[in-house]
Write a protein that holds these residues in place. Structure first.
Motif, PDB file in Angstrom:
ATOM      1  N   SER A 238       0.747  -1.181  -0.243  1.00 35.86           N
ATOM      2  CA  SER A 238       0.137  -0.105   0.005  1.00 35.86           C
ATOM      3  C   SER A 238       1.008   1.463   0.038  1.00 35.86           C
ATOM      4  CB  SER A 238      -0.928  -0.136   1.170  1.00 35.86           C
ATOM      5  OG  SER A 238      -0.217   0.037   2.514  1.00 35.86           O
ATOM      6  N   LEU A 239       0.310   2.292  -0.353  1.00 32.97           N
ATOM      7  CA  LEU A 239       1.157   3.601  -0.543  1.00 32.97           C
ATOM      8  C   LEU A 239       1.387   4.158   0.782  1.00 32.97           C
ATOM      9  CD1 LEU A 239      -0.342   5.366  -3.504  1.00 32.97           C
ATOM     10  CD2 LEU A 239       2.100   4.920  -3.421  1.00 32.97           C
ATOM     11  N   PRO A 240       0.788   4.225   1.629  1.00 28.77           N
ATOM     12  CA  PRO A 240       1.358   4.828   3.130  1.00 28.77           C
ATOM     13  C   PRO A 240       2.223   3.847   3.494  1.00 28.77           C
ATOM     14  CG  PRO A 240      -1.083   4.506   3.069  1.00 28.77           C
ATOM     15  CD  PRO A 240      -0.843   3.855   1.807  1.00 28.77           C
ATOM     16  N   LEU A 241       2.326   2.660   3.648  1.00 26.40           N
ATOM     17  CA  LEU A 241       3.472   1.944   3.842  1.00 26.40           C
ATOM     18  C   LEU A 241       4.621   1.894   3.156  1.00 26.40           C
ATOM     19  CD1 LEU A 241       1.609  -1.619   5.070  1.00 26.40           C
ATOM     20  CD2 LEU A 241       2.442   0.470   6.475  1.00 26.40           C
ATOM     21  N   ALA A 242       4.338   2.047   1.681  1.00 23.99           N
ATOM     22  CA  ALA A 242       5.489   2.500   0.812  1.00 23.99           C
ATOM     23  C   ALA A 242       6.291   3.675   1.429  1.00 23.99           C
ATOM     24  CB  ALA A 242       4.961   2.505  -0.505  1.00 23.99           C
ATOM     25  N   VAL A 243       5.689   4.563   1.494  1.00 29.32           N
ATOM     26  CA  VAL A 243       6.173   5.755   2.070  1.00 29.32           C
ATOM     27  C   VAL A 243       6.969   5.753   3.663  1.00 29.32           C
ATOM     28  CG1 VAL A 243       5.570   8.218   3.083  1.00 29.32           C
ATOM     29  CG2 VAL A 243       4.550   7.190   1.144  1.00 29.32           C
ATOM     30  N   PHE A 244       6.143   5.047   4.465  1.00 29.15           N
ATOM     31  CA  PHE A 244       7.058   4.567   5.685  1.00 29.15           C
ATOM     32  C   PHE A 244       8.391   3.993   5.573  1.00 29.15           C
ATOM     33  CE2 PHE A 244       7.190   1.620   9.291  1.00 29.15           C
ATOM     34  CZ  PHE A 244       7.516   2.344  10.285  1.00 29.15           C
ATOM     35  N   PHE A 245       8.230   2.947   4.835  1.00 24.18           N
ATOM     36  CA  PHE A 245       9.463   1.857   4.765  1.00 24.18           C
ATOM     37  C   PHE A 245      10.553   2.538   3.897  1.00 24.18           C
ATOM     38  CE2 PHE A 245       6.537  -1.870   4.657  1.00 24.18           C
ATOM     39  CZ  PHE A 245       6.687  -2.071   6.124  1.00 24.18           C
ATOM     40  N   GLN A 246      10.113   3.472   2.868  1.00 27.42           N
ATOM     41  CA  GLN A 246      11.276   4.271   2.062  1.00 27.42           C
ATOM     42  C   GLN A 246      11.906   5.208   2.890  1.00 27.42           C
ATOM     43  OE1 GLN A 246      10.534   4.093  -2.497  1.00 27.42           O
ATOM     44  NE2 GLN A 246       8.421   4.310  -1.592  1.00 27.42           N
ATOM     45  N   LEU A 247      11.089   6.220   3.606  1.00 22.56           N
ATOM     46  CA  LEU A 247      11.558   7.219   4.188  1.00 22.56           C
ATOM     47  C   LEU A 247      12.323   6.823   5.421  1.00 22.56           C
ATOM     48  CD1 LEU A 247       8.536   9.622   4.534  1.00 22.56           C
ATOM     49  CD2 LEU A 247      10.663   9.799   3.194  1.00 22.56           C
ATOM     50  N   GLU A 256      14.154   9.868  -1.139  1.00 25.51           N
ATOM     51  CA  GLU A 256      13.528  10.726  -2.167  1.00 25.51           C
ATOM     52  C   GLU A 256      12.372  10.228  -2.645  1.00 25.51           C
ATOM     53  OE1 GLU A 256      14.279  13.763  -1.929  1.00 25.51           O
ATOM     54  OE2 GLU A 256      15.786  13.412  -0.643  1.00 25.51           O
ATOM     55  N   ARG A 257      12.566   8.906  -3.021  1.00 24.39           N
ATOM     56  CA  ARG A 257      11.606   8.024  -3.673  1.00 24.39           C
ATOM     57  C   ARG A 257      10.331   8.176  -2.617  1.00 24.39           C
ATOM     58  NH1 ARG A 257      14.569   3.108  -6.332  1.00 24.39           N
ATOM     59  NH2 ARG A 257      15.741   4.221  -8.091  1.00 24.39           N
ATOM     60  N   GLY A 258      10.627   8.200  -1.349  1.00 20.67           N
ATOM     61  CA  GLY A 258       9.434   8.039  -0.622  1.00 20.67           C
ATOM     62  C   GLY A 258       8.639   9.207  -0.487  1.00 20.67           C
ATOM     63  N   TYR A 259       9.468  10.492  -0.497  1.00 22.54           N
ATOM     64  CA  TYR A 259       8.763  11.747  -0.883  1.00 22.54           C
ATOM     65  C   TYR A 259       7.679  11.561  -2.121  1.00 22.54           C
ATOM     66  CZ  TYR A 259      11.021  13.818   3.007  1.00 22.54           C
ATOM     67  OH  TYR A 259      11.294  14.275   4.282  1.00 22.54           O
ATOM     68  N   ALA A 260       8.472  10.992  -3.147  1.00 19.85           N
ATOM     69  CA  ALA A 260       7.738  10.911  -4.335  1.00 19.85           C
ATOM     70  C   ALA A 260       6.296   9.936  -4.006  1.00 19.85           C
ATOM     71  CB  ALA A 260       8.586  10.290  -5.518  1.00 19.85           C
ATOM     72  N   ALA A 261       6.505   9.227  -3.281  1.00 13.97           N
ATOM     73  CA  ALA A 261       5.415   8.333  -3.026  1.00 13.97           C
ATOM     74  C   ALA A 261       4.310   8.939  -2.223  1.00 13.97           C
ATOM     75  CB  ALA A 261       5.552   7.041  -2.234  1.00 13.97           C
ATOM     76  N   ALA A 262       4.755   9.832  -1.419  1.00  5.39           N
ATOM     77  CA  ALA A 262       3.846  10.702  -0.642  1.00  5.39           C
ATOM     78  C   ALA A 262       3.061  11.747  -1.688  1.00  5.39           C
ATOM     79  CB  ALA A 262       4.784  11.366   0.386  1.00  5.39           C
TER      80      ALA A 262
END
Length: 289
Positions: A238-247, A256-262
């Motif tokens: 899921s996108l929220p968890l993708a942001v969490f894991f990448q940040l 930086e990809r985490g911010y792009a996902a956000a």
């Protein structure tokens, strides 16, 4: 005369103070929103690319190599859509029953209070409840488990929003339908639903926006995987968890990809919000004021 003058001056001062507080609150809210959007856009836009939204993670993606978050985008769409549909199947009958049968009775107030309490429960508690239920039933983290828990999260939000909208319906319409011989069930289905359809759709989209951005409730239930789920029993990203894991990654490229996902997640929520406003304004043309 002096008393009236002092009373007028005091009311004028109070009005000026209240207006100042309201303008300050508006500035704080708008400024906070602008700051959040600026941070996400300025940091996420440079890393956003077609490759990121059209590919799943490849080997070494979480170390800064090639790949994208298509798995998380599709997973969030599956979770939010499934959870919203399941919650809608329960919310619409509850909201109509509250209006047509319970009204302002003691039981109606109790149901509304219960929904308000459920609305205030943190998402992580729903996730923990779903996880305990999964263990009891022998289930594994899966798309189905995530949908069920998201439906529980969205249920009180959707139902209370529908209830508040439905309660604003002109009482004369209900009385007129009953006077013509309609039953309460017919009034609920044929009058209330048609008249308050814009508000009902807005409530559904509001809950969908909450569901697509919720991370805590699916952390234990939906799991996380680099693949696109092909079955309800498969885990899903899921996108929220993708942001969490990448940040949380030690690699700057991944952060930086985490911010792009956000940024993608923010755009999705904004589109849902603006879409609900536009759709409600279109459907309001066909309602009786």
């Amino acid at each position: 005369m002096k008393f009236q003058k002092k009373h007028f001056e005091r009311r004028h001062i109070v009005e000026l103070v209240i207006k100042t507080i309201m303008r300050l609150a508006l500035f704080i809210v708008a400024g906070a929103l602008g700051l959040i959007l600026w941070t996400i856009i300025s940091r996420g836009l440079p890393s956003l690319s077609w490759e990121m939204v059209s590919q799943i993670p490849k080997g070494g993606y979480y170390m800064g190599k090639d790949g994208g978050i298509l798995n998380a985008i599709i997973g969030s769409a599956y979770l939010a859509t499934g959870g919203t549909i399941l919650a809608m199947l329960l919310s619409v009958p509850i909201a109509l029953y509250l209006k047509a049968y319970l009204g302002k009775s003691r039981w109606g107030d109790y149901v509304r209070l219960s929904l308000d309490v459920l609305w205030g429960i943190p998402s992580i508690v729903y996730g923990a409840f779903g996880f305990a239920l999964m263990i009891l039933l022998g289930m594994r983290a899966s798309l189905l488990a995530g949908i069920i828990v998201l439906a529980l999260v969205e249920l009180p939000i959707m139902t209370r929003a529908m209830d508040e909208v439905i309660r604003r319906m002109p009482v004369d319409l209900e009385h007129a339908a009953l006077a013509l011989g309609s039953t309460k069930f017919e009034v609920a289905v044929n009058v209330i639903t048609r008249q308050m359809l814009p508000g009902i759709i807005t409530a559904i989209l509001l809950a969908f926006g909450r569901g697509i951005g919720d991370a805590a409730s699916v952390l234990f239930t939906a799991g996380y995987t680099d693949r696109i789920p092909t079955s309800l029993m498969n885990p899903t990203a899921s996108l929220p968890l993708a942001v969490f894991f990448q940040l949380g990654s030690p690699y700057p490229e991944v952060r930086e990809r985490g911010y792009a996902a956000a940024l993608i997640l923010t755009i999705a929520v904004l589109l849902v919000s603006f879409g609900s406003r536009w759709l409600a304004s279109r459907l309001n043309r066909y309602t009786i004021k």
